[in-house]
Design an enzyme around this catalytic site. Sequence first.
Site, PDB file in Angstrom:
ATOM      1  N   LYS A  84       0.851  -1.200   0.000  1.00 57.88           N
ATOM      2  CA  LYS A  84       0.000   0.000   0.000  1.00 57.88           C
ATOM      3  C   LYS A  84       0.883   1.244   0.000  1.00 57.88           C
ATOM      4  CE  LYS A  84      -4.026   1.852   2.536  1.00 57.88           C
ATOM      5  NZ  LYS A  84      -4.956   1.616   3.653  1.00 57.88           N
ATOM      6  N   SER A 159      -9.811   1.434   2.574  1.00 60.48           N
ATOM      7  CA  SER A 159      -8.969   2.231   1.715  1.00 60.48           C
ATOM      8  C   SER A 159      -7.863   1.448   1.023  1.00 60.48           C
ATOM      9  CB  SER A 159      -8.334   3.348   2.532  1.00 60.48           C
ATOM     10  OG  SER A 159      -7.459   2.798   3.516  1.00 60.48           O
ATOM     11  N   SER A 183      -9.954  -0.909   6.777  1.00 62.17           N
ATOM     12  CA  SER A 183      -9.392  -0.751   5.427  1.00 62.17           C
ATOM     13  C   SER A 183      -8.693  -1.962   4.846  1.00 62.17           C
ATOM     14  CB  SER A 183      -8.423   0.426   5.403  1.00 62.17           C
ATOM     15  OG  SER A 183      -9.158   1.606   5.287  1.00 62.17           O
TER      16      SER A 183
HETATM   17  N1  GLN Z   1     -13.190   3.736   5.959  1.00 59.54           N
HETATM   18  C1  GLN Z   1     -12.696   4.173   7.229  1.00 59.54           C
HETATM   19  C2  GLN Z   1     -12.332   5.634   7.128  1.00 59.54           C
HETATM   20  O1  GLN Z   1     -12.633   6.204   6.160  1.00 59.54           O
HETATM   21  C3  GLN Z   1     -11.521   3.331   7.616  1.00 59.54           C
HETATM   22  C4  GLN Z   1     -10.283   3.658   6.905  1.00 59.54           C
HETATM   23  C5  GLN Z   1      -9.104   2.826   7.283  1.00 59.54           C
HETATM   24  O2  GLN Z   1      -9.226   1.794   7.928  1.00 59.54           O
HETATM   25  N2  GLN Z   1      -7.932   3.327   6.928  1.00 59.54           N
HETATM   26  O3  GLN Z   1     -11.758   6.218   7.982  1.00 59.54           O
END
Ligand code: GLN
Length: 498
Positions: A84, A159, A183
């Site tokens: 990532k 994400s 994410s």
């Molecule tokens: N979707 C969640 C957010 O927008 C989690 C994101 C993540 O785990 N990095 O914060």
Amino acid sequence: MATDSSTLIGKSVRELRALLTSGSVSAREILQDHIQHIERFDPELGAFNCLTTHLAYEQAEKIDALVKKREPLPALAGVPVAIKDNICVPGYPATCSSKILQNFVPPYSATVIERLGASGAIIIGKTNMDEFAMGSSTENSAFAPTHNPWNVKKVPGGSSGGSTVAVAAGFSTLSLGSDTGGSIRQPASFCGVVGMKPTYGVVSRFGLIAFASSLDQIGPLGREVEDVATCLQVISGHDKRDSTSLPFCLPTQSETLASGVKSMRIGIISELSGQGIDDDVRCSLKQAGETLQSLGAVVDEVSLPNSKHALSVYYLIATAEASANLSRYDGVKFGLRNQEADDILSMYFSSRSDGFGAEVKRRIMLGTYALSSGYYDAYYKKAQQVRRLIKQDFDRAFSQFDLLICPTSPTVAFELGAKTADPLQMYLSDIATIPANLAGIPGISIPCGFSQQRLPIGLQLLGPALADSKLLAAAYAFEKATQFHTVTAPVLTASAKH
Ligand code: GLN
């Protein structure tokens, strides 16, 4: 190139290892096949921000030298791994899919990258993500969205969408994502692969660009539980460069993975399994409970009454920590700088205005507000208190149950654009994953079914802190008893057809 028509795409860590040891393929050939597969199919999917080709060939060469000398091969020898784009690989950009870090090339390595390197893994590229890991669909990338390999009109989740698509499409055997509120697990469920968020502190965060430091955790994604377990073994362990890194090692996965679920007590979380969950998803969860029962587990319902507050608590704590972490991007030390500004203040303002996207700005504003004097007690402090209640719910549940289960996400993958206009709808996608981050406990998503539209459904298993091995053992038992992981996105086998 691989000489047989099957290509080397879609193989497991174990299979690649056998091929390498027997001398029938080289690490270089494995890498070449993967790069060719990426070049052919990634333009449509958009999983990668960049390939780390030079590094990858260097690493492959080292493995081939070991094979030639008949030396023992390390755990991930020759295995392509995608990373990532918020994890630092020295010499390659770490953009967080943000304009503000577009030109940032870290001079140092994340601990996980050093550990992957030492285990013989081949770092193949950096993957697309929601900007600064804020989002649930990878549509918040400042560059381009990533598409779901099961249906390119659907989001891959986020994400860590790029890392997830990389394994689902066969671009790599494994990948690393980061999970602050879901994410890793939510995209794993949307793309039909395995994704794990380890216990907070099990994997070093050194070299992970921070979003919300008390929640962020790096974790592995793969197509099979065994591959994910091997990767976790490699990347976990104490690191003195991360002050929140735990001073223990996980038990050796190869010894614990096959221990099964016989007489395990497994609780279905009632608040996360009923209302608001799609029918298809609910149905798969029910079947998953029955499967676990048939394997010898005792399955019953359990209540986590404070889980209904998790989303609100998360959006105070995560935004507050993000506003502090992201204050370092001021156009001076990192990334984008507005060259036209007349003085330093307007340079700060314009660099940040141009460099951050809408969702990141929204979070910074929310977080700054929650931390501002006069509001701190009412918001951040209160949220931390409710976070404690959520953790206590889990403690209570784990005094009666070994593991808990619920859907990873209330829905399957949705259409691109379906939720971009309504942040709250997007936030709701993580309703079942966020509680684990708040409590610091491990969670894993594994394939457990398909919707009527043939989109993957994920089962989430949660365990008490440091029960990562038990979680993997249960996931492994479930995988062995079911066939869902053997049905793959069409692109995975596309290279084998010619
Ligand atoms: N979707 C969640 C957010 O927008 C989690 C994101 C993540 O785990 N990095 O914060």
